[in-house]
Design a protein around this motif. Structure first.
Motif, mmCIF file in Angstrom:
data_model
loop_
_atom_site.group_PDB
_atom_site.id
_atom_site.type_symbol
_atom_site.label_atom_id
_atom_site.label_comp_id
_atom_site.label_asym_id
_atom_site.label_seq_id
_atom_site.Cartn_x
_atom_site.Cartn_y
_atom_site.Cartn_z
ATOM 1 N N ILE A 68 3.824 -10.805 -14.730
ATOM 2 C CA ILE A 68 2.184 -9.739 -14.296
ATOM 3 C C ILE A 68 1.675 -8.476 -15.322
ATOM 4 O O ILE A 68 0.988 -8.383 -15.760
ATOM 5 C CB ILE A 68 2.221 -8.564 -12.729
ATOM 6 C CG1 ILE A 68 1.624 -8.191 -12.216
ATOM 7 C CG2 ILE A 68 3.159 -7.543 -13.117
ATOM 8 C CD1 ILE A 68 0.715 -9.566 -11.526
ATOM 9 N N GLU A 69 3.278 -8.686 -16.687
ATOM 10 C CA GLU A 69 2.616 -7.503 -16.951
ATOM 11 C C GLU A 69 2.515 -8.405 -18.599
ATOM 12 O O GLU A 69 1.356 -8.211 -18.806
ATOM 13 C CB GLU A 69 4.281 -7.074 -17.898
ATOM 14 C CG GLU A 69 5.439 -5.649 -16.843
ATOM 15 C CD GLU A 69 6.152 -6.722 -15.865
ATOM 16 O OE1 GLU A 69 5.779 -7.831 -15.569
ATOM 17 O OE2 GLU A 69 6.113 -5.682 -14.890
ATOM 18 N N GLU A 70 2.708 -9.381 -18.451
ATOM 19 C CA GLU A 70 1.808 -10.565 -19.454
ATOM 20 C C GLU A 70 0.309 -10.387 -19.702
ATOM 21 O O GLU A 70 -0.279 -10.627 -19.895
ATOM 22 C CB GLU A 70 2.528 -11.986 -19.862
ATOM 23 C CG GLU A 70 4.183 -11.575 -20.217
ATOM 24 C CD GLU A 70 4.934 -13.409 -20.486
ATOM 25 O OE1 GLU A 70 5.231 -13.608 -21.338
ATOM 26 O OE2 GLU A 70 5.006 -13.882 -18.952
ATOM 27 N N ILE A 71 0.373 -11.195 -18.225
ATOM 28 C CA ILE A 71 -1.429 -10.776 -17.755
ATOM 29 C C ILE A 71 -1.515 -9.661 -18.093
ATOM 30 O O ILE A 71 -2.953 -9.440 -18.302
ATOM 31 C CB ILE A 71 -0.922 -11.267 -16.066
ATOM 32 C CG1 ILE A 71 -0.240 -12.929 -15.333
ATOM 33 C CG2 ILE A 71 -2.396 -11.514 -15.133
ATOM 34 C CD1 ILE A 71 -0.151 -13.329 -14.561
ATOM 35 N N ALA A 76 -6.296 -6.432 -20.998
ATOM 36 C CA ALA A 76 -6.225 -5.890 -21.488
ATOM 37 C C ALA A 76 -6.483 -5.707 -23.244
ATOM 38 O O ALA A 76 -8.061 -5.508 -23.550
ATOM 39 C CB ALA A 76 -5.647 -4.703 -21.572
ATOM 40 N N GLN A 77 -5.905 -6.955 -23.483
ATOM 41 C CA GLN A 77 -6.898 -7.396 -24.772
ATOM 42 C C GLN A 77 -8.327 -7.778 -24.901
ATOM 43 O O GLN A 77 -9.153 -7.537 -25.504
ATOM 44 C CB GLN A 77 -5.786 -8.384 -25.717
ATOM 45 C CG GLN A 77 -4.264 -7.401 -26.500
ATOM 46 C CD GLN A 77 -3.798 -9.008 -26.402
ATOM 47 O OE1 GLN A 77 -3.813 -10.031 -26.509
ATOM 48 N NE2 GLN A 77 -2.170 -7.996 -26.808
ATOM 49 N N GLY A 78 -8.361 -8.971 -23.845
ATOM 50 C CA GLY A 78 -9.629 -9.821 -23.473
ATOM 51 C C GLY A 78 -10.833 -8.434 -23.236
ATOM 52 O O GLY A 78 -11.822 -8.030 -23.829
ATOM 53 N N TRP A 79 -10.479 -7.376 -22.503
ATOM 54 C CA TRP A 79 -11.089 -6.218 -22.309
ATOM 55 C C TRP A 79 -11.956 -5.605 -23.990
ATOM 56 O O TRP A 79 -13.036 -4.615 -23.331
ATOM 57 C CB TRP A 79 -10.811 -5.166 -20.692
ATOM 58 C CG TRP A 79 -11.592 -4.507 -20.750
ATOM 59 C CD1 TRP A 79 -11.808 -3.172 -21.066
ATOM 60 C CD2 TRP A 79 -13.065 -4.264 -19.488
ATOM 61 N NE1 TRP A 79 -12.632 -3.114 -20.788
ATOM 62 C CE2 TRP A 79 -13.203 -3.505 -19.365
ATOM 63 C CE3 TRP A 79 -13.209 -5.444 -18.797
ATOM 64 C CZ2 TRP A 79 -14.505 -3.069 -18.483
ATOM 65 C CZ3 TRP A 79 -14.053 -4.958 -18.314
ATOM 66 C CH2 TRP A 79 -15.026 -4.146 -18.053
ATOM 67 N N ALA A 80 -10.821 -5.553 -24.382
ATOM 68 C CA ALA A 80 -10.954 -4.515 -25.250
ATOM 69 C C ALA A 80 -11.566 -5.214 -26.699
ATOM 70 O O ALA A 80 -12.277 -4.721 -27.789
ATOM 71 C CB ALA A 80 -9.464 -3.943 -26.180
#
Length: 83
Positions: A68-71, A76-80
């Protein structure tokens, strides 16, 4: 009634309005049935497969289980905007 022209290669091109009437788009197929007196019946070819065949497309032979942490990190990277 529409008139179509046969090319030197024996091909016929259907106009866009005829294809829309048949409900087909690029890459889709048509069925042509020979009728008596030189007539043809043209209709959109409908898929004949079983719905269960779709599930095979969803399988990934290279699937990776993420925590879940990796997801959350990937999301978060995609959102940024980072990819």
């Amino acid at each position: 009634m529409s008139k179509l022209t046969v090319t030197a290669k024996g091909q016929v091109t259907f106009r866009k309005d005829l294809l829309q009437h048949l409900g087909v788009g690029p890459g889709e197929k048509l069925e042509v049935h020979k009728l008596p007196d030189g007539r043809l019946e043209v209709q959109a070819a409908r898929p004949t497969g079983d719905i269960s065949e779709v599930f095979g497309m969803l399988k990934s032979k290279t699937s990776v289980a993420l925590s879940i942490e990796e997801i959350n990190e990937v999301a978060a990277q995609g959102w940024a905007g980072k990819r």
